[in-house]
Structure formats: C-alpha cells, structure tokens
Write a protein that holds these residues in place. Structure first.
Motif, PDB file in Angstrom:
ATOM      1  N   LEU A  82      30.450   1.098  -2.811  1.00 46.04           N
ATOM      2  CA  LEU A  82      31.155  -0.171  -2.696  1.00 46.04           C
ATOM      3  C   LEU A  82      30.173  -1.219  -2.205  1.00 46.04           C
ATOM      4  CD1 LEU A  82      34.484   0.987  -0.979  1.00 46.04           C
ATOM      5  CD2 LEU A  82      33.894   0.950  -3.423  1.00 46.04           C
ATOM      6  N   ILE A  83      30.041  -2.309  -2.957  1.00 42.37           N
ATOM      7  CA  ILE A  83      29.079  -3.368  -2.648  1.00 42.37           C
ATOM      8  C   ILE A  83      29.865  -4.637  -2.341  1.00 42.37           C
ATOM      9  CG2 ILE A  83      27.155  -4.726  -3.525  1.00 42.37           C
ATOM     10  CD1 ILE A  83      26.642  -2.292  -5.449  1.00 42.37           C
ATOM     11  N   PHE A  84      29.778  -5.086  -1.103  1.00 38.31           N
ATOM     12  CA  PHE A  84      30.584  -6.201  -0.625  1.00 38.31           C
ATOM     13  C   PHE A  84      29.733  -7.460  -0.450  1.00 38.31           C
ATOM     14  CE2 PHE A  84      32.657  -2.385   0.839  1.00 38.31           C
ATOM     15  CZ  PHE A  84      34.015  -2.651   0.825  1.00 38.31           C
ATOM     16  N   ASP A  85      30.215  -8.564  -0.998  1.00 41.30           N
ATOM     17  CA  ASP A  85      29.731  -9.860  -0.563  1.00 41.30           C
ATOM     18  C   ASP A  85      30.163 -10.041   0.891  1.00 41.30           C
ATOM     19  OD1 ASP A  85      28.779 -12.600  -0.718  1.00 41.30           O
ATOM     20  OD2 ASP A  85      30.876 -13.193  -0.920  1.00 41.30           O
ATOM     21  N   LEU A  86      29.601 -11.035   1.561  1.00 37.10           N
ATOM     22  CA  LEU A  86      29.926 -11.272   2.969  1.00 37.10           C
ATOM     23  C   LEU A  86      30.901 -12.431   3.134  1.00 37.10           C
ATOM     24  CD1 LEU A  86      28.974 -10.438   5.969  1.00 37.10           C
ATOM     25  CD2 LEU A  86      27.610 -12.542   5.823  1.00 37.10           C
ATOM     26  N   ASP A  87      30.383 -13.657   2.996  1.00 40.01           N
ATOM     27  CA  ASP A  87      31.180 -14.848   3.304  1.00 40.01           C
ATOM     28  C   ASP A  87      32.281 -15.076   2.284  1.00 40.01           C
ATOM     29  OD1 ASP A  87      29.824 -15.810   5.694  1.00 40.01           O
ATOM     30  OD2 ASP A  87      28.104 -16.151   4.387  1.00 40.01           O
ATOM     31  N   ASP A  88      33.455 -15.383   2.780  1.00 35.97           N
ATOM     32  CA  ASP A  88      34.665 -15.623   1.980  1.00 35.97           C
ATOM     33  C   ASP A  88      35.105 -14.384   1.212  1.00 35.97           C
ATOM     34  OD1 ASP A  88      34.641 -18.165   2.965  1.00 35.97           O
ATOM     35  OD2 ASP A  88      34.231 -19.167   1.055  1.00 35.97           O
ATOM     36  N   THR A  89      34.581 -13.226   1.599  1.00 32.00           N
ATOM     37  CA  THR A  89      35.009 -11.957   1.013  1.00 32.00           C
ATOM     38  C   THR A  89      35.514 -11.013   2.094  1.00 32.00           C
ATOM     39  OG1 THR A  89      33.506 -12.138  -0.880  1.00 32.00           O
ATOM     40  CG2 THR A  89      34.259  -9.927  -0.308  1.00 32.00           C
ATOM     41  N   LEU A  90      34.707 -10.783   3.130  1.00 30.91           N
ATOM     42  CA  LEU A  90      35.152  -9.936   4.237  1.00 30.91           C
ATOM     43  C   LEU A  90      36.128 -10.656   5.146  1.00 30.91           C
ATOM     44  CD1 LEU A  90      31.962  -7.967   5.341  1.00 30.91           C
ATOM     45  CD2 LEU A  90      33.813  -7.257   3.807  1.00 30.91           C
ATOM     46  N   LEU A 127      29.592  -9.636  11.097  1.00 33.81           N
ATOM     47  CA  LEU A 127      30.103  -8.282  11.282  1.00 33.81           C
ATOM     48  C   LEU A 127      30.465  -8.025  12.739  1.00 33.81           C
ATOM     49  CD1 LEU A 127      27.704  -6.228   8.976  1.00 33.81           C
ATOM     50  CD2 LEU A 127      30.011  -7.048   8.469  1.00 33.81           C
ATOM     51  N   GLN A 128      29.650  -8.539  13.648  1.00 35.13           N
ATOM     52  CA  GLN A 128      29.960  -8.387  15.067  1.00 35.13           C
ATOM     53  C   GLN A 128      31.258  -9.108  15.424  1.00 35.13           C
ATOM     54  OE1 GLN A 128      27.181 -10.253  17.819  1.00 35.13           O
ATOM     55  NE2 GLN A 128      27.560  -8.667  19.341  1.00 35.13           N
ATOM     56  N   ARG A 129      31.418 -10.313  14.893  1.00 34.99           N
ATOM     57  CA  ARG A 129      32.615 -11.089  15.202  1.00 34.99           C
ATOM     58  C   ARG A 129      33.874 -10.427  14.647  1.00 34.99           C
ATOM     59  NH1 ARG A 129      34.597 -13.341  19.171  1.00 34.99           N
ATOM     60  NH2 ARG A 129      36.489 -14.484  18.623  1.00 34.99           N
ATOM     61  N   LEU A 130      33.765  -9.799  13.471  1.00 36.74           N
ATOM     62  CA  LEU A 130      34.905  -9.112  12.859  1.00 36.74           C
ATOM     63  C   LEU A 130      35.095  -7.699  13.405  1.00 36.74           C
ATOM     64  CD1 LEU A 130      34.311 -10.134   9.120  1.00 36.74           C
ATOM     65  CD2 LEU A 130      36.075 -11.037  10.648  1.00 36.74           C
ATOM     66  N   ASP A 131      34.191  -7.274  14.285  1.00 35.66           N
ATOM     67  CA  ASP A 131      34.187  -5.907  14.816  1.00 35.66           C
ATOM     68  C   ASP A 131      34.034  -4.890  13.693  1.00 35.66           C
ATOM     69  OD1 ASP A 131      34.207  -3.907  16.747  1.00 35.66           O
ATOM     70  OD2 ASP A 131      36.391  -3.712  16.731  1.00 35.66           O
ATOM     71  N   LEU A 132      33.068  -5.151  12.804  1.00 32.44           N
ATOM     72  CA  LEU A 132      32.795  -4.248  11.685  1.00 32.44           C
ATOM     73  C   LEU A 132      31.407  -3.625  11.788  1.00 32.44           C
ATOM     74  CD1 LEU A 132      34.259  -6.302   8.692  1.00 32.44           C
ATOM     75  CD2 LEU A 132      35.404  -4.557  10.094  1.00 32.44           C
ATOM     76  N   GLU A 133      30.824  -3.692  12.968  1.00 25.43           N
ATOM     77  CA  GLU A 133      29.511  -3.075  13.135  1.00 25.43           C
ATOM     78  C   GLU A 133      29.609  -1.573  12.892  1.00 25.43           C
ATOM     79  OE1 GLU A 133      29.362  -4.943  17.080  1.00 25.43           O
ATOM     80  OE2 GLU A 133      27.249  -5.381  16.604  1.00 25.43           O
ATOM     81  N   GLY A 134      28.618  -1.031  12.184  1.00 26.75           N
ATOM     82  CA  GLY A 134      28.602   0.388  11.895  1.00 26.75           C
ATOM     83  C   GLY A 134      29.409   0.798  10.684  1.00 26.75           C
ATOM     84  N   CYS A 135      30.035  -0.166  10.003  1.00 33.43           N
ATOM     85  CA  CYS A 135      30.863   0.155   8.828  1.00 33.43           C
ATOM     86  C   CYS A 135      30.060   0.161   7.528  1.00 33.43           C
ATOM     87  CB  CYS A 135      32.008  -0.844   8.710  1.00 33.43           C
ATOM     88  SG  CYS A 135      33.240  -0.715  10.028  1.00 33.43           S
ATOM     89  N   PHE A 136      28.836  -0.337   7.550  1.00 35.39           N
ATOM     90  CA  PHE A 136      28.025  -0.453   6.342  1.00 35.39           C
ATOM     91  C   PHE A 136      26.684   0.242   6.546  1.00 35.39           C
ATOM     92  CE2 PHE A 136      30.928  -4.012   6.550  1.00 35.39           C
ATOM     93  CZ  PHE A 136      31.509  -4.000   5.288  1.00 35.39           C
ATOM     94  N   THR A 137      26.223   0.896   5.507  1.00 35.66           N
ATOM     95  CA  THR A 137      24.967   1.631   5.605  1.00 35.66           C
ATOM     96  C   THR A 137      23.754   0.738   5.410  1.00 35.66           C
ATOM     97  OG1 THR A 137      25.078   2.189   3.247  1.00 35.66           O
ATOM     98  CG2 THR A 137      26.030   3.770   4.806  1.00 35.66           C
ATOM     99  N   GLN A 138      23.952  -0.441   4.802  1.00 38.27           N
ATOM    100  CA  GLN A 138      22.802  -1.276   4.461  1.00 38.27           C
ATOM    101  C   GLN A 138      23.250  -2.716   4.267  1.00 38.27           C
ATOM    102  OE1 GLN A 138      20.742   0.474   1.169  1.00 38.27           O
ATOM    103  NE2 GLN A 138      18.989  -0.886   1.270  1.00 38.27           N
ATOM    104  N   ILE A 139      22.380  -3.654   4.624  1.00 37.35           N
ATOM    105  CA  ILE A 139      22.575  -5.072   4.323  1.00 37.35           C
ATOM    106  C   ILE A 139      21.420  -5.517   3.442  1.00 37.35           C
ATOM    107  CG2 ILE A 139      22.717  -7.425   5.231  1.00 37.35           C
ATOM    108  CD1 ILE A 139      23.827  -6.246   7.827  1.00 37.35           C
ATOM    109  N   ILE A 140      21.743  -5.946   2.244  1.00 41.78           N
ATOM    110  CA  ILE A 140      20.733  -6.479   1.322  1.00 41.78           C
ATOM    111  C   ILE A 140      20.933  -7.980   1.295  1.00 41.78           C
ATOM    112  CG2 ILE A 140      19.898  -6.478  -1.062  1.00 41.78           C
ATOM    113  CD1 ILE A 140      21.057  -3.557  -1.184  1.00 41.78           C
ATOM    114  N   ASP A 141      19.942  -8.729   1.816  1.00 48.64           N
ATOM    115  CA  ASP A 141      20.128 -10.157   2.054  1.00 48.64           C
ATOM    116  C   ASP A 141      19.209 -11.000   1.192  1.00 48.64           C
ATOM    117  OD1 ASP A 141      17.627  -9.890   3.277  1.00 48.64           O
ATOM    118  OD2 ASP A 141      18.216 -10.952   5.104  1.00 48.64           O
TER     119      ASP A 141
END
Length: 219
Positions: free
Chosen positions: A6-14, A118-132
């Motif tokens: 599963l590949i998630f965009d960040l802003d306006d998606t999460l 991710l910290q603000r949403l309390d989603l730290e540790g939910c993703f294996t990788q961030i490709i920026d």
C-alpha cells in the motif's frame, strides 16, 4: 494480481483536505515567492498555478527556473503549526496496524514534514518507509520518473502488486497508466482517475475487501 504493498500520499490523503493544512502551506508558498522573487501579491497565485501545472510542483518550477534553494523552500513553506489543524487519529492508527500489507509513504514533501504530520496524527511506526521529494529529484509526482524511483526504492515489485492512494487526479492518472492499482481519496467525490474512490482514508478496507475486482483486467 492482488496488491501486497500500500503506497500512501501524505497531504490531503492521510487527513481530510478540509483540515486547512494545505491552505496554510499555500499561503507560505505565496509568501516565499513574494519575498524571493519580489513578485506583487496579486501576481503570485496565477504564477504559482502555472508552475504547478508545468513542473508538477511549485518547488520544481522555482528550482529549474530560478535556482531557488530547495532546502530553504521546504523548511519555509512547511513551517506551520500543525497542532492547529491536525489531531491524533486512533481509528486510522488501528486500521494501519491491522492491515496485513507493507505500507509506504510517497510524497512530494520532505521527510521532515512527513514525520511531523505522522507524529501529529499519532501514526508513527505505521509505515515501513517514507519516499520523499529528495528521493525523487530532479523529478516529482506526477511524472513517470518519480514512480520509477518509487519502484526502485521498493526493490522493483510489479506495479500491479502496488495499491497507490492519492488525492490528486494527475498522480493517479500516471500511476494507473504504469500499471498500479489506484484509489482516489476525496471528500468531493467523482470524477476521479482511480480504479476506486473513497471519501476518507478510513474507508480503505471497503476497497481491500473487493478482492474479486483485483482479478479483472483494467483499461
């Protein structure tokens, strides 16, 4: 092939577009352009839209046309009080933790901003990788080269093994053309460029439950 990544965009998606985060970032972008290029405020918005349409991101356009320092730009435009816009999302955290897939962030922002969100949403540790954006440069979404970089970072899976989730039709269009499964996240509904549409990211299990649909050939 059914997706396994599963590949998630960040802003306006999460988080919902209505949160106001992107509007706040947009104001910072406008201020940056106004200060750096001495452009009158009334000319900034159409100028920024032209850059976005032409280059995929305002940053890429500013860098290629004006050699703007990318790190300075990213630090400036993302300097917003996220606590005014985002709250922890325990429902989403639980969902991400139980979904039996590899989960990755793929964003035109930088890792610093992604980690703050991710910290603000309390989603730290939910993703294996961030490709920026630093991983993608000199490209960015929605260009195919950015998606090729994504696949390389993921050790070259078949695109049909990937479910790409984003709010922007242009990004979804490219991903679908390259063979990814796609989900459009938008509070505003159709039209969309994805195989599937959901109004909120928490509705993703409804897509994943439609396993038989992934066996079909999509045009």
């Amino acid at each position: 092939m059914k997706p396994r990544i599963l590949i998630f965009d960040l802003d306006d998606t999460l988080y919902p577009a209505s949160s106001g985060v992107w509007e706040a970032i947009g104001k910072r972008i406008d201020l940056f352009i106004h200060q750096k290029l001495a452009l009158p405020y009334e000319d900034v918005e159409p100028f920024r839209k032209t850059l976005f349409r032409t280059y995929g991101t305002t940053l890429r356009g500013l860098y290629l046309q004006y050699h703007i320092d990318s790190a300075e730009y990213l630090a400036f435009v993302h300097d917003i009080p996220l606590e005014h816009y985002l709250q922890p999302n325990p429902e989403l955290r639980t969902l991400l933790k139980v979904l039996p897939y590899s989960k990755v962030i793929f964003t035109n922002s930088d890792k610093n901003h992604a980690n703050r969100v991710l910290q603000r949403l309390d989603l730290e540790g939910c993703f294996t990788q961030i490709i920026d954006i630093w991983d993608m440069l000199p490209s960015c979404k929605p260009f195919p080269e950015a998606f090729q970089t994504l696949l390389q970072k993921l050790h070259n899976p078949d695109p049909s093994a990937c479910l790409f989730i984003d709010d922007l039709p242009a990004n979804l269009h490219t991903a679908r053309r390259l063979g990814f499964w796609t989900v459009h996240v938008s509070e505003n509904g159709h039209p969309h460029q994805g195989h599937f549409h959901i109004r909120r990211i928490e509705d993703l299990p409804y897509v994943l439950a439609q396993g038989s649909l992934f066996e079909d050939e999509w045009e």
